[in-house]
Motif scaffolding. Structure first.
Motif, PDB file in Angstrom:
ATOM      1  N   UNK A  80       0.817  -1.211   0.000  1.00  0.00           N
ATOM      2  CA  UNK A  80       0.000   0.000   0.000  1.00  0.00           C
ATOM      3  C   UNK A  80       0.846   1.253   0.000  1.00  0.00           C
ATOM      4  N   UNK A  81       0.225   2.322  -0.481  1.00  0.00           N
ATOM      5  CA  UNK A  81       0.853   3.642  -0.518  1.00  0.00           C
ATOM      6  C   UNK A  81      -0.066   4.630   0.181  1.00  0.00           C
ATOM      7  N   UNK A  82       0.552   5.657   0.755  1.00  0.00           N
ATOM      8  CA  UNK A  82      -0.238   6.709   1.398  1.00  0.00           C
ATOM      9  C   UNK A  82       0.567   7.993   1.436  1.00  0.00           C
ATOM     10  N   UNK A  83      -0.144   9.088   1.562  1.00  0.00           N
ATOM     11  CA  UNK A  83       0.529  10.377   1.708  1.00  0.00           C
ATOM     12  C   UNK A  83       1.268  10.467   3.033  1.00  0.00           C
ATOM     13  N   UNK A  84       0.721   9.845   4.050  1.00  0.00           N
ATOM     14  CA  UNK A  84       1.328   9.853   5.380  1.00  0.00           C
ATOM     15  C   UNK A  84       2.405   8.782   5.486  1.00  0.00           C
ATOM     16  N   UNK A  85       3.405   9.048   6.299  1.00  0.00           N
ATOM     17  CA  UNK A  85       4.487   8.079   6.485  1.00  0.00           C
ATOM     18  C   UNK A  85       4.058   6.894   7.342  1.00  0.00           C
ATOM     19  N   UNK A  86       3.250   7.155   8.362  1.00  0.00           N
ATOM     20  CA  UNK A  86       2.892   6.112   9.315  1.00  0.00           C
ATOM     21  C   UNK A  86       1.402   6.148   9.623  1.00  0.00           C
ATOM     22  N   UNK A  87       0.900   5.031  10.095  1.00  0.00           N
ATOM     23  CA  UNK A  87      -0.487   4.950  10.532  1.00  0.00           C
ATOM     24  C   UNK A  87      -0.947   3.512  10.591  1.00  0.00           C
ATOM     25  N   UNK A  88      -2.072   3.294  11.216  1.00  0.00           N
ATOM     26  CA  UNK A  88      -2.672   1.970  11.311  1.00  0.00           C
ATOM     27  C   UNK A  88      -3.623   1.801  10.127  1.00  0.00           C
ATOM     28  N   UNK A  89      -3.064   1.508   8.968  1.00  0.00           N
ATOM     29  CA  UNK A  89      -3.816   1.497   7.723  1.00  0.00           C
ATOM     30  C   UNK A  89      -4.418   0.136   7.372  1.00  0.00           C
ATOM     31  N   UNK A  90      -4.077  -0.907   8.105  1.00  0.00           N
ATOM     32  CA  UNK A  90      -4.504  -2.257   7.742  1.00  0.00           C
ATOM     33  C   UNK A  90      -5.738  -2.750   8.479  1.00  0.00           C
ATOM     34  N   UNK A  91      -6.279  -1.937   9.370  1.00  0.00           N
ATOM     35  CA  UNK A  91      -7.349  -2.429  10.249  1.00  0.00           C
ATOM     36  C   UNK A  91      -8.531  -3.027   9.496  1.00  0.00           C
ATOM     37  N   UNK A  92      -9.022  -2.405   8.442  1.00  0.00           N
ATOM     38  CA  UNK A  92     -10.185  -2.913   7.713  1.00  0.00           C
ATOM     39  C   UNK A  92      -9.903  -4.195   6.959  1.00  0.00           C
ATOM     40  N   UNK A  93      -8.828  -4.208   6.189  1.00  0.00           N
ATOM     41  CA  UNK A  93      -8.493  -5.399   5.401  1.00  0.00           C
ATOM     42  C   UNK A  93      -8.053  -6.530   6.317  1.00  0.00           C
ATOM     43  N   UNK A  98      -8.447 -11.886   8.832  1.00  0.00           N
ATOM     44  CA  UNK A  98      -8.521 -12.690  10.061  1.00  0.00           C
ATOM     45  C   UNK A  98      -9.801 -13.512  10.117  1.00  0.00           C
ATOM     46  N   UNK A  99     -10.921 -12.939   9.662  1.00  0.00           N
ATOM     47  CA  UNK A  99     -12.187 -13.679   9.633  1.00  0.00           C
ATOM     48  C   UNK A  99     -12.102 -14.896   8.714  1.00  0.00           C
ATOM     49  N   UNK A 100     -11.251 -14.806   7.694  1.00  0.00           N
ATOM     50  CA  UNK A 100     -11.086 -15.899   6.731  1.00  0.00           C
ATOM     51  C   UNK A 100      -9.979 -16.878   7.154  1.00  0.00           C
ATOM     52  N   UNK A 101      -9.464 -16.700   8.381  1.00  0.00           N
ATOM     53  CA  UNK A 101      -8.409 -17.573   8.913  1.00  0.00           C
ATOM     54  C   UNK A 101      -7.203 -17.666   7.987  1.00  0.00           C
ATOM     55  N   UNK A 102      -6.866 -16.546   7.375  1.00  0.00           N
ATOM     56  CA  UNK A 102      -5.729 -16.499   6.465  1.00  0.00           C
ATOM     57  C   UNK A 102      -4.432 -16.254   7.225  1.00  0.00           C
ATOM     58  N   UNK A 103      -3.324 -16.553   6.565  1.00  0.00           N
ATOM     59  CA  UNK A 103      -1.996 -16.415   7.155  1.00  0.00           C
ATOM     60  C   UNK A 103      -1.343 -15.180   6.566  1.00  0.00           C
TER      61      UNK A 103
END
Length: 145
Positions: A80-93, A98-103
């Motif tokens: 992923x890319x973002x204008x900001x350097x840092x952040x918690x960007x993965x929460x939704x995906x 995690x619901x799909x029990x993926x690794x």
């Protein structure tokens, strides 16, 4: 390993630049999350999800695609890319994965030129990104999975 990357890259194509470089040097299938042709992801060993960041999250199109088409227990990675350097960007995906029990195998993030919303008024932020080094970093990340 057979790999697909589901992506959304809209405003400046920042994320697509990373994916094009990965695909140029590796055998991967790029799947546009907005395409009407939905791909059966069960035939892939590894699945990447890639997006620009919108309101601190992956594009809703990618999250919806993952929710609807990600099979249980697959190996998954993020780019992923973002204008900001840092952040918690993965929460939704990450919630869907995690619901799909993926690794989760890992993530690659770099800045991308951003003129969304108020940033347009100041000419954008993170101009010149992704750089050639950041693009090479995405390729190296993929190779090291």
């Amino acid at each position: 390993m057979k790999t697909a990357i589901v992506y959304y890259s809209h405003h400046h194509g920042n994320t697509k630049k990373l994916l094009d470089a990965i695909a140029l040097q590796n055998e991967v299938t790029l799947i546009d999350a907005t395409s009407t042709n939905k791909v059966d992801l069960s035939e892939y060993d590894r699945i990447g999800f890639a997006s620009g960041i919108y309101y601190t999250n992956f594009a809703k199109q990618v999250i919806s695609y993952a929710r609807d088409y990600l099979p249980e227990g697959k190996e998954v990675f993020y780019v992923y890319t973002s204008g900001a350097k840092d952040g918690d960007f993965l929460k939704g995906i990450r919630q869907v994965v995690n619901e799909k029990n993926s690794i989760e195998l890992g993530e690659y993030h770099c800045q991308g030129f951003d003129t969304f919303g108020p940033f347009k008024l100041v000419g954008g932020i993170a101009k010149g990104h992704p750089t050639s080094q950041e693009i090479e970093g995405a390729v190296a990340f993929y190779r090291n999975l």
